[in-house]
Design a protein around this motif. Structure first.
Motif, mmCIF file in Angstrom:
data_model
loop_
_atom_site.group_PDB
_atom_site.id
_atom_site.type_symbol
_atom_site.label_atom_id
_atom_site.label_comp_id
_atom_site.label_asym_id
_atom_site.label_seq_id
_atom_site.Cartn_x
_atom_site.Cartn_y
_atom_site.Cartn_z
ATOM 1 N N ALA A 78 4.110 5.584 -5.696
ATOM 2 C CA ALA A 78 4.125 5.598 -7.164
ATOM 3 C C ALA A 78 3.088 6.561 -7.723
ATOM 4 O O ALA A 78 3.326 7.242 -8.726
ATOM 5 C CB ALA A 78 3.887 4.176 -7.691
ATOM 6 N N ARG A 79 1.908 6.631 -7.082
ATOM 7 C CA ARG A 79 0.873 7.562 -7.555
ATOM 8 C C ARG A 79 1.299 9.013 -7.357
ATOM 9 O O ARG A 79 1.013 9.872 -8.191
ATOM 10 C CB ARG A 79 -0.433 7.280 -6.822
ATOM 11 C CG ARG A 79 -1.597 8.122 -7.367
ATOM 12 C CD ARG A 79 -2.925 7.733 -6.739
ATOM 13 N NE ARG A 79 -2.953 8.097 -5.317
ATOM 14 C CZ ARG A 79 -2.917 7.232 -4.328
ATOM 15 N NH1 ARG A 79 -2.828 5.931 -4.596
ATOM 16 N NH2 ARG A 79 -2.944 7.617 -3.068
ATOM 17 N N ILE A 80 1.985 9.278 -6.259
ATOM 18 C CA ILE A 80 2.444 10.650 -6.020
ATOM 19 C C ILE A 80 3.536 11.044 -7.012
ATOM 20 O O ILE A 80 3.574 12.174 -7.507
ATOM 21 C CB ILE A 80 2.950 10.785 -4.567
ATOM 22 C CG1 ILE A 80 1.793 10.598 -3.587
ATOM 23 C CG2 ILE A 80 3.608 12.149 -4.344
ATOM 24 C CD1 ILE A 80 2.230 10.594 -2.140
ATOM 25 N N ARG A 81 4.434 10.134 -7.335
ATOM 26 C CA ARG A 81 5.546 10.451 -8.239
ATOM 27 C C ARG A 81 5.119 10.524 -9.690
ATOM 28 O O ARG A 81 5.832 11.084 -10.517
ATOM 29 C CB ARG A 81 6.642 9.391 -8.105
ATOM 30 C CG ARG A 81 7.357 9.388 -6.753
ATOM 31 C CD ARG A 81 8.526 8.437 -6.795
ATOM 32 N NE ARG A 81 9.496 8.856 -7.804
ATOM 33 C CZ ARG A 81 10.507 8.096 -8.238
ATOM 34 N NH1 ARG A 81 10.633 6.860 -7.764
ATOM 35 N NH2 ARG A 81 11.361 8.543 -9.134
ATOM 36 N N LYS A 82 3.986 9.938 -10.029
ATOM 37 C CA LYS A 82 3.555 9.928 -11.417
ATOM 38 C C LYS A 82 3.075 11.320 -11.813
ATOM 39 O O LYS A 82 2.184 11.882 -11.201
ATOM 40 C CB LYS A 82 2.430 8.914 -11.616
ATOM 41 C CG LYS A 82 2.016 8.748 -13.073
ATOM 42 C CD LYS A 82 0.936 7.684 -13.219
ATOM 43 C CE LYS A 82 0.538 7.494 -14.669
ATOM 44 N NZ LYS A 82 -0.514 6.474 -14.827
ATOM 45 N N ALA A 89 0.018 17.378 -16.580
ATOM 46 C CA ALA A 89 -0.628 17.036 -15.315
ATOM 47 C C ALA A 89 -0.684 18.266 -14.429
ATOM 48 O O ALA A 89 0.304 18.955 -14.230
ATOM 49 C CB ALA A 89 0.149 15.928 -14.598
ATOM 50 N N ARG A 141 0.823 -1.206 0.000
ATOM 51 C CA ARG A 141 0.000 0.000 0.000
ATOM 52 C C ARG A 141 0.864 1.267 0.000
ATOM 53 O O ARG A 141 0.579 2.233 -0.711
ATOM 54 C CB ARG A 141 -0.916 -0.009 1.222
ATOM 55 C CG ARG A 141 -1.903 1.162 1.281
ATOM 56 C CD ARG A 141 -2.803 1.186 0.068
ATOM 57 N NE ARG A 141 -3.706 2.320 0.097
ATOM 58 C CZ ARG A 141 -4.513 2.665 -0.894
ATOM 59 N NH1 ARG A 141 -4.527 1.911 -2.010
ATOM 60 N NH2 ARG A 141 -5.305 3.706 -0.791
ATOM 61 N N VAL A 184 2.440 1.704 -3.532
ATOM 62 C CA VAL A 184 1.433 2.165 -4.510
ATOM 63 C C VAL A 184 1.156 3.658 -4.322
ATOM 64 O O VAL A 184 1.051 4.419 -5.296
ATOM 65 C CB VAL A 184 0.142 1.322 -4.372
ATOM 66 C CG1 VAL A 184 -0.991 1.949 -5.179
ATOM 67 C CG2 VAL A 184 0.389 -0.107 -4.838
ATOM 68 N N THR A 185 1.027 4.078 -3.063
ATOM 69 C CA THR A 185 0.792 5.504 -2.802
ATOM 70 C C THR A 185 1.975 6.349 -3.275
ATOM 71 O O THR A 185 1.794 7.416 -3.872
ATOM 72 C CB THR A 185 0.560 5.729 -1.301
ATOM 73 O OG1 THR A 185 -0.526 4.908 -0.865
ATOM 74 C CG2 THR A 185 0.236 7.185 -1.025
ATOM 75 N N PRO A 209 -3.482 17.095 -8.692
ATOM 76 C CA PRO A 209 -4.116 15.769 -8.669
ATOM 77 C C PRO A 209 -5.549 15.797 -8.160
ATOM 78 O O PRO A 209 -6.357 14.955 -8.535
ATOM 79 C CB PRO A 209 -3.205 14.966 -7.732
ATOM 80 C CG PRO A 209 -1.893 15.693 -7.744
ATOM 81 C CD PRO A 209 -2.241 17.127 -7.918
ATOM 82 N N SER A 210 -5.835 16.768 -7.292
ATOM 83 C CA SER A 210 -7.186 16.837 -6.740
ATOM 84 C C SER A 210 -8.165 17.534 -7.659
ATOM 85 O O SER A 210 -9.354 17.586 -7.382
ATOM 86 C CB SER A 210 -7.153 17.575 -5.391
ATOM 87 O OG SER A 210 -6.688 18.905 -5.562
#
Length: 354
Positions: free
Chosen positions: A318-322, A327, A312, A315-316, A330-331
């Motif tokens: 990786a989502r932040i670094r993407k 872009a 977990r 995954v969090t 994110p919100s």
């Protein structure tokens, strides 16, 4: 080269060291002013012991004062007076300049006046000095950029910063030389007054009759402009290389930070699993220790909990670094694909237009 000429200055006095044809020595400023009909403030522009980094070409009644880089001269209709710092006359640059000046002044077959031949030799020496320094700096920077392509280290980055400052100083001097030439080209009165031979012979000349001198100065101005453009191109390459190096260093720094976060996340997952195993491993009676499958169950449960927490966290991360160039936040919600009809059409009756 200009830096070498500016070293070893001494306090200003009432004498100047100069070369008058084949005579060299010290002469009083008052004698020079009376002999060449100059103002004392004019000699400040060519006094080698007064710091003056701005190139100037001053036109007076019977002379032209030139102060460009390593040359400070007084040009008349039949005389050239050179001012220099003590010991600079023995340098290679001055030796080449004096040889070319003497050869050019003796060559009367060109048809140009005496002062034009002297001015051509002066500008040619200035141009040669700029070209020599340009080639030297270009080789230094070119070699350093080639080294940076193979390996980026602190020493090379510091050298690039030093070379960049040196290139900026050279670019500034070349621009000042170009501005000095353009300033003379914009003044028709100064161009006409620089025909010292005709003025001495009493030949009248209109303000617009200066084509020969204008062609001479424009030729050197264009060559100096080419050097300035080349310096700007090299400066642009250096800046681009610095930006690329900074991006590479930032990327490596981010990769190290990401690795540190991954290790921290894995450590957190293992810690949670260890906490669960520690709760059941205390010396307290829980009746689970009597079960023959209790050890295997707790081991599997501890590893599963540790794996879930680590997965977990990764995954969090990786989502932040993407991210991408397009872009944004994110919100931020994506725009809806629903197509809305204009308000007037929605108010119309459902059976069509009436």
């Amino acid at each position: 080269m200009l830096e070498k000429a500016m070293k070893g200055r001494q306090p200003t006095d009432l004498k100047l060291r100069c070369n008058v044809k084949t005579i060299s020595g010290q002469f009083k400023k008052s004698d020079l002013c009376s002999e060449h009909r100059l103002n004392p403030r004019d000699l400040r522009k060519i006094d080698s012991r007064i710091p003056n980094l701005v190139p100037t070409i001053l036109v007076r009644k019977e002379a032209v004062l030139v102060n460009i880089l390593h040359i400070r001269a007084l040009v008349k209709a039949d005389t050239v007076v050179l001012f220099d710092t003590f010991g600079s006359a023995d340098s290679r640059l001055h030796s080449v300049f004096l040889y070319h000046l003497e050869h050019n002044l003796r060559a009367k077959s060109s048809g140009q006046p005496y002062e034009f031949r002297a001015l051509e030799s002066i500008l040619l020496s200035v141009l040669s000095a700029l070209e020599a320094e340009m080639v030297f700096i270009r080789n230094l920077i070119g070699g350093l950029l080639a080294e940076l392509e193979d390996d980026i280290d602190r020493d090379r980055f510091k050298r690039m910063l030093h070379y960049s400052r040196r290139l900026a100083g050279f670019q500034n001097r070349a621009k000042l030389v170009q501005e000095a030439l353009e300033e003379v080209l914009e003044q028709d009165e100064d161009l006409a007054a620089m025909y010292l031979t005709d003025k001495k012979s009493g030949i009248p000349r209109s303000l617009n009759d200066h084509e020969d001198l204008e062609v001479l100065l424009e030729s050197f101005s264009k060559q100096v402009e080419e050097i300035v453009n080349e310096a700007e191109s090299i400066q642009s390459n250096v800046q681009s290389t610095q930006e690329i190096v900074e991006l590479i260093l930032d990327s490596n720094r981010n990769a190290l930070l990401a690795l540190d976060l991954k290790v921290s996340i894995l450590t957190m997952g293992i810690g949670v699993g260890t906490l669960l195993a520690g709760l059941f491993g205390m010396n307290l009676t829980s009746h689970y220790e009597e079960n023959e499958y209790a050890f295997a169950t707790m081991s599997i449960m501890s590893m599963a909990v540790a794996g879930i927490f680590a997965w977990r966290g990764l995954v969090t991360l990786a989502r932040i670094r993407k991210m991408g160039l397009s872009a944004g936040n994110p919100s931020q919600k994506k725009p809806s694909n629903r197509y809305w009809l204009p308000l007037p059409l929605r108010r119309r009756p459902p059976h069509g237009l009436s």
